[in-house]
Write a protein that holds these residues in place. Structure first.
Motif, PDB file in Angstrom:
ATOM      1  N   ALA A  29       0.822  -1.211   0.000  1.00  0.00           N
ATOM      2  CA  ALA A  29       0.000   0.000   0.000  1.00  0.00           C
ATOM      3  C   ALA A  29       0.859   1.265   0.000  1.00  0.00           C
ATOM      4  CB  ALA A  29      -0.938  -0.002   1.206  1.00  0.00           C
ATOM      5  N   VAL A  30       1.960   1.274   0.751  1.00  0.00           N
ATOM      6  CA  VAL A  30       2.789   2.484   0.787  1.00  0.00           C
ATOM      7  C   VAL A  30       3.531   2.670  -0.535  1.00  0.00           C
ATOM      8  CG1 VAL A  30       4.942   1.613   1.845  1.00  0.00           C
ATOM      9  CG2 VAL A  30       4.180   3.938   2.308  1.00  0.00           C
ATOM     10  N   PHE A  31       3.958   1.587  -1.174  1.00  0.00           N
ATOM     11  CA  PHE A  31       4.556   1.711  -2.512  1.00  0.00           C
ATOM     12  C   PHE A  31       3.523   2.260  -3.496  1.00  0.00           C
ATOM     13  CE2 PHE A  31       7.986  -1.286  -1.232  1.00  0.00           C
ATOM     14  CZ  PHE A  31       9.077  -0.614  -1.757  1.00  0.00           C
ATOM     15  N   SER A  32       2.297   1.748  -3.427  1.00  0.00           N
ATOM     16  CA  SER A  32       1.246   2.213  -4.341  1.00  0.00           C
ATOM     17  C   SER A  32       0.911   3.673  -4.110  1.00  0.00           C
ATOM     18  CB  SER A  32      -0.007   1.349  -4.183  1.00  0.00           C
ATOM     19  OG  SER A  32       0.252   0.038  -4.629  1.00  0.00           O
ATOM     20  N   ARG A  33       0.874   4.091  -2.832  1.00  0.00           N
ATOM     21  CA  ARG A  33       0.594   5.495  -2.536  1.00  0.00           C
ATOM     22  C   ARG A  33       1.688   6.397  -3.104  1.00  0.00           C
ATOM     23  NH1 ARG A  33       0.485   5.632   2.877  1.00  0.00           N
ATOM     24  NH2 ARG A  33       1.938   7.310   3.269  1.00  0.00           N
ATOM     25  N   ALA A  34       2.920   5.933  -3.036  1.00  0.00           N
ATOM     26  CA  ALA A  34       4.037   6.754  -3.518  1.00  0.00           C
ATOM     27  C   ALA A  34       4.148   6.765  -5.034  1.00  0.00           C
ATOM     28  CB  ALA A  34       5.355   6.246  -2.913  1.00  0.00           C
ATOM     29  N   PHE A  35       3.942   5.600  -5.666  1.00  0.00           N
ATOM     30  CA  PHE A  35       4.258   5.482  -7.088  1.00  0.00           C
ATOM     31  C   PHE A  35       3.100   5.025  -7.967  1.00  0.00           C
ATOM     32  CE2 PHE A  35       8.320   4.414  -4.820  1.00  0.00           C
ATOM     33  CZ  PHE A  35       8.914   5.648  -5.013  1.00  0.00           C
ATOM     34  N   GLY A  36       1.931   4.827  -7.384  1.00  0.00           N
ATOM     35  CA  GLY A  36       0.783   4.388  -8.169  1.00  0.00           C
ATOM     36  C   GLY A  36       0.651   2.882  -8.272  1.00  0.00           C
ATOM     37  N   THR A  37       1.724   2.156  -7.980  1.00  0.00           N
ATOM     38  CA  THR A  37       1.710   0.698  -8.009  1.00  0.00           C
ATOM     39  C   THR A  37       2.852   0.186  -7.138  1.00  0.00           C
ATOM     40  OG1 THR A  37       1.651  -1.245  -9.464  1.00  0.00           O
ATOM     41  CG2 THR A  37       3.188   0.505 -10.054  1.00  0.00           C
ATOM     42  N   SER A  38       2.750  -1.060  -6.729  1.00  0.00           N
ATOM     43  CA  SER A  38       3.802  -1.689  -5.952  1.00  0.00           C
ATOM     44  C   SER A  38       4.771  -2.401  -6.904  1.00  0.00           C
ATOM     45  CB  SER A  38       3.180  -2.709  -4.991  1.00  0.00           C
ATOM     46  OG  SER A  38       4.180  -3.390  -4.271  1.00  0.00           O
ATOM     47  N   PRO A  39       6.055  -2.482  -6.554  1.00  0.00           N
ATOM     48  CA  PRO A  39       6.999  -3.150  -7.446  1.00  0.00           C
ATOM     49  C   PRO A  39       6.728  -4.644  -7.589  1.00  0.00           C
ATOM     50  CG  PRO A  39       8.058  -2.632  -5.367  1.00  0.00           C
ATOM     51  CD  PRO A  39       6.705  -1.975  -5.347  1.00  0.00           C
ATOM     52  N   VAL A  40       6.148  -5.243  -6.565  1.00  0.00           N
ATOM     53  CA  VAL A  40       5.762  -6.654  -6.603  1.00  0.00           C
ATOM     54  C   VAL A  40       4.429  -6.804  -5.881  1.00  0.00           C
ATOM     55  CG1 VAL A  40       8.157  -7.492  -6.683  1.00  0.00           C
ATOM     56  CG2 VAL A  40       7.008  -7.264  -4.479  1.00  0.00           C
ATOM     57  N   PRO A  41       3.651  -7.831  -6.189  1.00  0.00           N
ATOM     58  CA  PRO A  41       2.382  -8.038  -5.497  1.00  0.00           C
ATOM     59  C   PRO A  41       2.595  -8.461  -4.035  1.00  0.00           C
ATOM     60  CG  PRO A  41       2.520  -9.393  -7.505  1.00  0.00           C
ATOM     61  CD  PRO A  41       3.861  -8.796  -7.264  1.00  0.00           C
ATOM     62  N   THR A  42       1.603  -8.185  -3.211  1.00  0.00           N
ATOM     63  CA  THR A  42       1.616  -8.659  -1.834  1.00  0.00           C
ATOM     64  C   THR A  42       1.871 -10.163  -1.833  1.00  0.00           C
ATOM     65  OG1 THR A  42       0.076  -6.959  -1.123  1.00  0.00           O
ATOM     66  CG2 THR A  42       0.201  -8.918   0.254  1.00  0.00           C
ATOM     67  N   GLY A  43       2.730 -10.608  -0.925  1.00  0.00           N
ATOM     68  CA  GLY A  43       3.046 -12.032  -0.821  1.00  0.00           C
ATOM     69  C   GLY A  43       4.191 -12.474  -1.704  1.00  0.00           C
ATOM     70  N   SER A  44       4.720 -11.570  -2.525  1.00  0.00           N
ATOM     71  CA  SER A  44       5.860 -11.897  -3.387  1.00  0.00           C
ATOM     72  C   SER A  44       7.157 -11.421  -2.745  1.00  0.00           C
ATOM     73  CB  SER A  44       5.702 -11.230  -4.751  1.00  0.00           C
ATOM     74  OG  SER A  44       4.586 -11.752  -5.425  1.00  0.00           O
ATOM     75  N   SER A  45       8.260 -11.925  -3.269  1.00  0.00           N
ATOM     76  CA  SER A  45       9.564 -11.547  -2.741  1.00  0.00           C
ATOM     77  C   SER A  45       9.845 -10.074  -3.024  1.00  0.00           C
ATOM     78  CB  SER A  45      10.655 -12.415  -3.365  1.00  0.00           C
ATOM     79  OG  SER A  45      11.925 -12.015  -2.873  1.00  0.00           O
ATOM     80  N   LEU A  46      10.136  -9.322  -1.975  1.00  0.00           N
ATOM     81  CA  LEU A  46      10.457  -7.905  -2.105  1.00  0.00           C
ATOM     82  C   LEU A  46      11.953  -7.691  -2.287  1.00  0.00           C
ATOM     83  CD1 LEU A  46       9.664  -4.911  -1.976  1.00  0.00           C
ATOM     84  CD2 LEU A  46       9.898  -5.055   0.508  1.00  0.00           C
ATOM     85  N   ALA A  47      12.745  -8.396  -1.495  1.00  0.00           N
ATOM     86  CA  ALA A  47      14.193  -8.218  -1.537  1.00  0.00           C
ATOM     87  C   ALA A  47      14.871  -9.452  -0.974  1.00  0.00           C
ATOM     88  CB  ALA A  47      14.592  -6.993  -0.710  1.00  0.00           C
ATOM     89  N   THR A  48      16.126  -9.603  -1.312  1.00  0.00           N
ATOM     90  CA  THR A  48      16.963 -10.640  -0.727  1.00  0.00           C
ATOM     91  C   THR A  48      17.970  -9.950   0.170  1.00  0.00           C
ATOM     92  OG1 THR A  48      16.687 -12.041  -2.659  1.00  0.00           O
ATOM     93  CG2 THR A  48      18.541 -12.541  -1.221  1.00  0.00           C
ATOM     94  N   LEU A  49      18.063 -10.419   1.402  1.00  0.00           N
ATOM     95  CA  LEU A  49      18.936  -9.786   2.385  1.00  0.00           C
ATOM     96  C   LEU A  49      19.984 -10.763   2.892  1.00  0.00           C
ATOM     97  CD1 LEU A  49      16.229  -8.036   4.595  1.00  0.00           C
ATOM     98  CD2 LEU A  49      17.502  -7.052   2.693  1.00  0.00           C
ATOM     99  N   ALA A  50      21.074 -10.222   3.347  1.00  0.00           N
ATOM    100  CA  ALA A  50      22.112 -10.982   4.030  1.00  0.00           C
ATOM    101  C   ALA A  50      22.751 -10.015   5.008  1.00  0.00           C
ATOM    102  CB  ALA A  50      23.146 -11.510   3.057  1.00  0.00           C
TER     103      ALA A  50
END
Length: 130
Positions: free
Chosen positions: A99-120
């Motif tokens: 929701a915050v990505f959509s508010r900022a840019f009109g859409t989210s980079p990935v759908p809810t429940g999808s991988s957002l980032a890989t961290l280490a």
């Protein structure tokens, strides 16, 4: 990063300083994440999010699963701090994060429940006093 954690990573919390800003090249709209903090028991990562010039609000950004085969825990000794090192693992975008990505840019980079980032990462661990 500061916090208190159990060395089996089943409980505790952490807070990280710094931030990350996303800027849409076509129109300059921005989304800034600061003050990341997490709950190990719930496997959640929360951030303070600022869309453009709006007020900063807390956002339940993502969740993650820890594969303990990708975690190395080194116990502290008299001569050196211990550490917890996590090899790459994925985070999953939660509804508030999308929701915050959509508010900022009109859409989210990935759908809810999808991988957002890989961290280490790696953090030093010192035993609590008292």
């Amino acid at each position: 990063m500061k916090g208190k954690i159990s060395l089996d990573l089943t409980e505790g919390s952490w807070t990280a300083s710094g931030g990350l800003t996303f800027t849409k090249a076509s129109d300059g709209r921005t989304l800034r994440f600061t003050g990341a903090h997490g709950d190990l028991a719930q496997r959640s990562m929360l951030v303070d999010a600022t869309v453009g010039d709006e007020a900063t609000l807390p956002v339940d950004l993502s969740t993650y699963e820890l594969d303990m085969t990708k975690i190395t825990v080194t116990m502290p000794s008299v001569n050196s701090p211990g550490s917890v090192e996590g090899r790459p693992f994925s985070t999953t975008l939660k509804p508030d994060g999308a929701a915050v990505f959509s508010r900022a840019f009109g859409t989210s980079p990935v759908p809810t429940g999808s991988s957002l980032a890989t961290l280490a990462g790696r953090v030093d661990v010192v035993p609590g006093l008292g």
